[in-house]
Design an enzyme around this catalytic site. Sequence first.
Site, PDB file in Angstrom:
ATOM      1  N   ILE A  25       0.827  -1.200   0.000  1.00  0.00           N
ATOM      2  CA  ILE A  25       0.000   0.000   0.000  1.00  0.00           C
ATOM      3  C   ILE A  25       0.867   1.257   0.000  1.00  0.00           C
ATOM      4  O   ILE A  25       0.552   2.248  -0.667  1.00  0.00           O
ATOM      5  CB  ILE A  25      -0.949  -0.010   1.208  1.00  0.00           C
ATOM      6  CG1 ILE A  25      -1.964  -1.161   1.094  1.00  0.00           C
ATOM      7  CG2 ILE A  25      -1.696   1.320   1.331  1.00  0.00           C
ATOM      8  CD1 ILE A  25      -2.817  -1.350   2.332  1.00  0.00           C
ATOM      9  N   TYR A 159      -2.679  -6.801  17.470  1.00  0.00           N
ATOM     10  CA  TYR A 159      -2.717  -5.897  16.322  1.00  0.00           C
ATOM     11  C   TYR A 159      -3.869  -4.906  16.466  1.00  0.00           C
ATOM     12  O   TYR A 159      -3.697  -3.694  16.253  1.00  0.00           O
ATOM     13  CB  TYR A 159      -2.866  -6.720  15.053  1.00  0.00           C
ATOM     14  CG  TYR A 159      -2.937  -5.924  13.781  1.00  0.00           C
ATOM     15  CD1 TYR A 159      -1.783  -5.430  13.185  1.00  0.00           C
ATOM     16  CD2 TYR A 159      -4.148  -5.677  13.156  1.00  0.00           C
ATOM     17  CE1 TYR A 159      -1.837  -4.703  11.995  1.00  0.00           C
ATOM     18  CE2 TYR A 159      -4.222  -4.959  11.977  1.00  0.00           C
ATOM     19  CZ  TYR A 159      -3.065  -4.469  11.398  1.00  0.00           C
ATOM     20  OH  TYR A 159      -3.138  -3.754  10.223  1.00  0.00           O
ATOM     21  N   THR A 194      -2.698  -7.718  -0.530  1.00  0.00           N
ATOM     22  CA  THR A 194      -1.264  -7.449  -0.418  1.00  0.00           C
ATOM     23  C   THR A 194      -0.556  -8.764  -0.080  1.00  0.00           C
ATOM     24  O   THR A 194      -1.203  -9.756   0.291  1.00  0.00           O
ATOM     25  CB  THR A 194      -0.961  -6.427   0.689  1.00  0.00           C
ATOM     26  OG1 THR A 194      -1.214  -7.026   1.970  1.00  0.00           O
ATOM     27  CG2 THR A 194      -1.806  -5.165   0.519  1.00  0.00           C
TER      28      THR A 194
END
Length: 263
Positions: A25, A159, A194
């Site tokens: 990104i 996370y 990704t």
Amino acid sequence: MTSLDYAQMFRLDDRHAVVVGCGGIGAEIAAGLAAQGARVTCLDKDPATAEAARGRLPDGQARGHTAYPVDVLDESALDVLADQLGDVDVLVLTAAVNVRKQLLDYSGEEFDRVVGLNLRGTFNAVRAFGSGMARRGSGSIITLTSIRALVVEPGQGVYAATKAGVMQLVRTLAAELGPQGVRVNAVAPGVVETPLTRQIRDDEAWGRAYAEKSALGRWARPEEMVGAVCWLASDAASFVTGSQVMVDGGWTAIDGRFTPPTG
């Protein structure tokens, strides 16, 4: 009459943008900022990744695009580089790491690694580059958070906690730097194609479930994060600060993963 030039308000000509984390990104964001006229500096811990992102930018030599290796956990190196780069108008922070494990299975080292890069790295980079913006009285800082700042699932706890924490840093920085003319915002991606999400997409059922959770019924492409970042960097977002822009295909807007009968 308005002080905004509507024909130019999305442009970034004569502005210096620094992108921290230039894989995936980040590389697309660097390209998008350059396309809007910014001079872009690509920073990444991996020199090859930084240089590859710079190599994609149009008219690199003429426009003065640059690339440098730097570790956001190395405060002194960040400070030296910030001084070397001079005035920075836009700072974009994408660097992050995730260890997908349930909390009771996490090791202390894994916890420290995720919290260190995602939270401390953000803090270090903002401190290195934001102080110059505050002194000059202008600037736009944009961090990438995540849908996990709002919603969680098993295996995403640390996370998610860091991304929620980054958003609280964004809000606090917006309050503290706003009087100096510096805007601070976040872009929260949904599920994006990704290399980091390859594990999910390689599992057909898992990948399909993620796609079907969004209103658009698919995964995002990395380039679909660029528009929100360029907007927040530009004069078009001159009164936007302390905000989190959801670029998640409607993921966080939808209640549940089942469409009930309505007839």
